[in-house]
Scaffold this active site. Structure first.
Site, PDB file in Angstrom:
ATOM      1  N   PRO A 284       0.617  -1.173  -0.055  1.00 45.28           N
ATOM      2  CA  PRO A 284      -0.054   0.138   0.140  1.00 45.28           C
ATOM      3  C   PRO A 284       0.779   1.376  -0.056  1.00 45.28           C
ATOM      4  O   PRO A 284       1.816   1.284   0.711  1.00 45.28           O
ATOM      5  CB  PRO A 284      -0.887  -0.204   1.197  1.00 45.28           C
ATOM      6  N   HIS A 285       0.257   2.234  -0.644  1.00 46.74           N
ATOM      7  CA  HIS A 285       1.027   3.567  -0.638  1.00 46.74           C
ATOM      8  C   HIS A 285       0.190   4.647  -1.380  1.00 46.74           C
ATOM      9  O   HIS A 285      -0.948   4.134  -2.012  1.00 46.74           O
ATOM     10  CB  HIS A 285       2.285   3.350  -1.556  1.00 46.74           C
ATOM     11  N   PRO A 286       0.280   5.813  -0.893  1.00 43.62           N
ATOM     12  CA  PRO A 286      -0.515   6.998  -1.405  1.00 43.62           C
ATOM     13  C   PRO A 286      -0.419   7.238  -3.045  1.00 43.62           C
ATOM     14  O   PRO A 286       0.624   6.621  -3.605  1.00 43.62           O
ATOM     15  CB  PRO A 286      -0.025   8.053  -0.712  1.00 43.62           C
TER      16      PRO A 286
END
Length: 225
Positions: free
Chosen positions: A135-137
């Site tokens: 997960p990452h922005p």
């Protein structure tokens, strides 16, 4: 301007499985010819703007950094920390917990960060298969102090992230980077580790942070050659 598959990956800043999934699901404008995918750059730029998605060429790293640190996967993982038995039954549950565990400065708006992560998941799952999620922005974390960090969370119970292979996620690597360039370099390093069958087998039985760091160091040294 026509882009091939690899050029589209670099422009979008997403892993290969993610782009292939978008193509298969018809989420992104794509052409096919002679058994290969290709893209019209203007169409991709318009699509990215519609989805409020950051493109790699849109921003330059204005901060002078040590190139060695940018590529230091082990350093990013040490800064982010390793956590075991992270609880949660849904992606939102475990992402909220991961954000709370990440060693961020007190002034960080963790509620906003969680919203950014959930928006990214809504666009396409960050579950890359084999029980792993990264997960990452969608956008760099501009005010991240110092260098990038990767917070590793081994989940108490595997969670369905709608991964490309349908397998529930047992470990996630929350990746927070101040620039897209650093993000892509670290993602490349982490992906290199995850393609190693022995490393994947190790992850499934890992129960100590230092053991994980030692394994990553070993693979990173082979990467650096």
């Amino acid at each position: 301007m026509i882009l091939d598959f690899d050029e589209a990956i670099r422009l979008l800043g997403v892993p290969e499985p993610t782009l292939r999934r978008w193509i298969r699901q018809g989420k992104i404008p794509c052409r096919e010819g002679k058994g290969r995918y290709y893209f019209i750059r203007k169409e991709i730029e318009k699509w990215a703007q519609t989805h409020h998605m950051f493109l790699h060429h849109d921003r330059e790293d204005a901060v002078s950094r040590d190139p060695g640190k940018e590529l230091d996967l082990l350093g990013a993982m040490r800064r982010g920390g390793v956590f075991f038995h992270v609880e949660g039954n849904t992606p939102e549950d475990v992402l909220r917990r991961a954000v709370s565990l990440a060693p961020l400065p007190s002034e960080t708006d963790k509620t906003l960060l969680l919203e950014m992560l959930l928006q990214r998941e809504a666009l396409a799952s960050t579950g890359i298969g084999e029980g792993v999620a990264i997960p990452h922005p969608r956008y760099p974390v501009e005010h991240l102090p110092g260098d990038a960090l990767i917070t590793t969370c081994f989940l108490d119970t595997p969670v369905d992230f709608r991964s490309i292979d349908g397998r529930p996620v047992f470990v996630l690597f929350l990746m927070l980077s101040p620039t897209t360039d650093i993000h892509l370099k670290l993602l490349s390093r982490l992906s290199f580790c995850l393609r190693d069958a022995a490393f994947m087998a190790f992850l499934r039985k890992c129960d100590a942070a230092e053991a994980l760091f030692d394994k990553v160091k070993e693979i990173q040294e082979s990467f650096d050659g």
